[in-house]
Design an enzyme around this catalytic site. Structure first.
Site, PDB file in Angstrom:
ATOM      1  N   THR A  62       2.668  -0.427   8.630  1.00 34.55           N
ATOM      2  CA  THR A  62       3.466  -0.653   9.839  1.00 34.55           C
ATOM      3  C   THR A  62       2.582  -0.674  11.091  1.00 34.55           C
ATOM      4  O   THR A  62       2.745  -1.532  11.976  1.00 34.55           O
ATOM      5  CB  THR A  62       4.550   0.434   9.988  1.00 34.55           C
ATOM      6  OG1 THR A  62       5.380   0.398   8.824  1.00 34.55           O
ATOM      7  CG2 THR A  62       5.408   0.207  11.216  1.00 34.55           C
ATOM      8  N   SER A 119       5.958  -1.946  -1.967  1.00 33.00           N
ATOM      9  CA  SER A 119       5.985  -2.925  -3.072  1.00 33.00           C
ATOM     10  C   SER A 119       4.956  -2.600  -4.156  1.00 33.00           C
ATOM     11  O   SER A 119       3.971  -3.323  -4.311  1.00 33.00           O
ATOM     12  CB  SER A 119       5.805  -4.346  -2.535  1.00 33.00           C
ATOM     13  OG  SER A 119       4.721  -4.477  -1.644  1.00 33.00           O
ATOM     14  N   GLY A 169       0.840  -1.197   0.000  1.00 30.97           N
ATOM     15  CA  GLY A 169       0.000   0.000   0.000  1.00 30.97           C
ATOM     16  C   GLY A 169       0.872   1.243   0.000  1.00 30.97           C
ATOM     17  O   GLY A 169       2.093   1.168   0.209  1.00 30.97           O
ATOM     18  N   LEU A 170       0.217   2.379  -0.193  1.00 31.26           N
ATOM     19  CA  LEU A 170       0.929   3.658  -0.244  1.00 31.26           C
ATOM     20  C   LEU A 170       1.624   3.959   1.074  1.00 31.26           C
ATOM     21  O   LEU A 170       1.214   3.444   2.135  1.00 31.26           O
ATOM     22  CB  LEU A 170      -0.069   4.783  -0.538  1.00 31.26           C
ATOM     23  CG  LEU A 170      -0.760   4.771  -1.908  1.00 31.26           C
ATOM     24  CD1 LEU A 170      -1.887   5.803  -1.926  1.00 31.26           C
ATOM     25  CD2 LEU A 170       0.241   5.049  -3.022  1.00 31.26           C
ATOM     26  N   GLY A 229       2.124   5.624   4.366  1.00 30.90           N
ATOM     27  CA  GLY A 229       1.128   6.227   5.264  1.00 30.90           C
ATOM     28  C   GLY A 229      -0.218   5.531   5.255  1.00 30.90           C
ATOM     29  O   GLY A 229      -1.138   5.948   5.960  1.00 30.90           O
ATOM     30  N   ALA A 230      -0.350   4.469   4.473  1.00 30.54           N
ATOM     31  CA  ALA A 230      -1.640   3.769   4.414  1.00 30.54           C
ATOM     32  C   ALA A 230      -1.948   3.052   5.728  1.00 30.54           C
ATOM     33  O   ALA A 230      -3.104   2.821   6.064  1.00 30.54           O
ATOM     34  CB  ALA A 230      -1.659   2.783   3.252  1.00 30.54           C
ATOM     35  N   GLY A 231      -0.889   2.666   6.455  1.00 26.21           N
ATOM     36  CA  GLY A 231      -1.107   2.009   7.744  1.00 26.21           C
ATOM     37  C   GLY A 231      -0.462   0.635   7.869  1.00 26.21           C
ATOM     38  O   GLY A 231      -0.726  -0.112   8.814  1.00 26.21           O
TER      39      GLY A 231
HETATM   40  P1  ADP Z   1       2.828   2.812   6.292  1.00 23.07           P
HETATM   41  O1  ADP Z   1       3.576   1.765   7.061  1.00 23.07           O
HETATM   42  O2  ADP Z   1       1.785   2.235   5.376  1.00 23.07           O
HETATM   43  O3  ADP Z   1       3.707   3.811   5.616  1.00 23.07           O
HETATM   44  P2  ADP Z   1       2.198   3.875   8.879  1.00 23.07           P
HETATM   45  O4  ADP Z   1       1.627   2.700   9.607  1.00 23.07           O
HETATM   46  O5  ADP Z   1       3.624   4.245   9.116  1.00 23.07           O
HETATM   47  O6  ADP Z   1       1.942   3.664   7.312  1.00 23.07           O
HETATM   48  O7  ADP Z   1       1.308   5.158   9.137  1.00 23.07           O
HETATM   49  C1  ADP Z   1      -0.094   5.132   9.055  1.00 23.07           C
HETATM   50  C2  ADP Z   1      -0.671   6.296   9.852  1.00 23.07           C
HETATM   51  O8  ADP Z   1      -2.085   6.315   9.682  1.00 23.07           O
HETATM   52  C3  ADP Z   1      -0.391   6.185  11.340  1.00 23.07           C
HETATM   53  O9  ADP Z   1      -0.122   7.465  11.851  1.00 23.07           O
HETATM   54  C4  ADP Z   1      -1.722   5.637  11.884  1.00 23.07           C
HETATM   55  O10 ADP Z   1      -1.933   6.013  13.222  1.00 23.07           O
HETATM   56  C5  ADP Z   1      -2.721   6.304  10.952  1.00 23.07           C
HETATM   57  N1  ADP Z   1      -4.004   5.590  10.838  1.00 23.07           N
HETATM   58  C6  ADP Z   1      -5.212   6.150  10.979  1.00 23.07           C
HETATM   59  N2  ADP Z   1      -6.191   5.241  10.836  1.00 23.07           N
HETATM   60  C7  ADP Z   1      -5.575   4.062  10.594  1.00 23.07           C
HETATM   61  C8  ADP Z   1      -6.050   2.734  10.375  1.00 23.07           C
HETATM   62  N3  ADP Z   1      -7.355   2.436  10.357  1.00 23.07           N
HETATM   63  N4  ADP Z   1      -5.143   1.758  10.154  1.00 23.07           N
HETATM   64  C9  ADP Z   1      -3.825   2.050  10.162  1.00 23.07           C
HETATM   65  N5  ADP Z   1      -3.305   3.266  10.375  1.00 23.07           N
HETATM   66  C10 ADP Z   1      -4.174   4.287  10.587  1.00 23.07           C
END
Ligand code: ADP
Length: 182
Positions: A22, A89, A15-16, A18-20
């Protein structure tokens, strides 16, 4: 002492930025380890500071990054470890390569629209990418090929972190890759 047999698997979160990925991976890891399962987590940001710190973000380097991670995921998953991977990815062909090389691979699309991840901009990267300070940034100046038929699809703009993690756990249970909790 007899050990309980555990199946290896790979939950591959794509996913993009900031998608969540991690955030959900951490919750998933905690829950599964809490059940006494052998779990390892491989994360894009961490791996890029160690195993693949020599690589950049060109298509060639992105492919190499995933190739090395795949090698680790392959060894772990074939030895009955559950592996949780969080990597942007962006290319389907590369994700299909991981599927072909690992045991019990599940493609998990961690989905949130670009405007939502840009508004979150957790790491401040989108602002920089738009300003042209980061080349090859997925979603801005580089493509993201969304999975067309993911094994798991979570929508982090509509679900809580706990809900998304539960969807993945339910899938692992329904496939018999982890035991259900009584
Ligand atoms: P990635 O690993 O995809 O780059 P991160 O997990 O680092 O993304 O960041 C995702 C951000 O979005 C976090 O700040 C998290 O708290 C926020 N967020 C808000 N809602 C959700 C959700 N439903 N699931 C996952 N993350 C979320």
């Amino acid at each position: 002492m007899q050990e309980t047999k555990q199946q290896g698997f790979v939950v591959w979160m794509t996913g993009l930025s900031g998608a969540g990925k991690t955030t959900i991976a951490l919750v998933l890891e905690q829950e599964l380890k809490g059940r006494g399962l052998r779990i390892e987590r491989l994360d894009g940001d961490v791996v890029r500071e160690s195993l693949t710190r020599d690589l950049g973000f060109s298509k060639e380097d992105r492919d190499k990054n995933i190739e090395r991670v795949t090698f680790v995921a392959k060894l772990l998953s074939r030895n009955e470890v559950g592996v949780i991977c969080s990597f942007i990815s962006p290319y389907q062909a590369v994700r299909d390569m991981v599927r072909a090389q690992t045991t019990n691979f599940l493609e998990a699309f961690v989905d949130a629209p670009l405007d939502v991840v840009m508004a979150r901009d957790v790491k401040g990267l989108y602002q920089k990418a738009i300003a042209g300070e980061i080349p090859n940034f997925t979603g801005i100046s580089d493509p993201f090929e969304a999975p067309l038929t993911p094994d798991i699809h979570v929508r982090t703009d509509q679900e809580s972190v706990a809900e998304s993690a539960q969807i993945i756990i339910d899938k692992l249970e329904s496939l018999g890759l982890i035991p259900g909790v009584a």
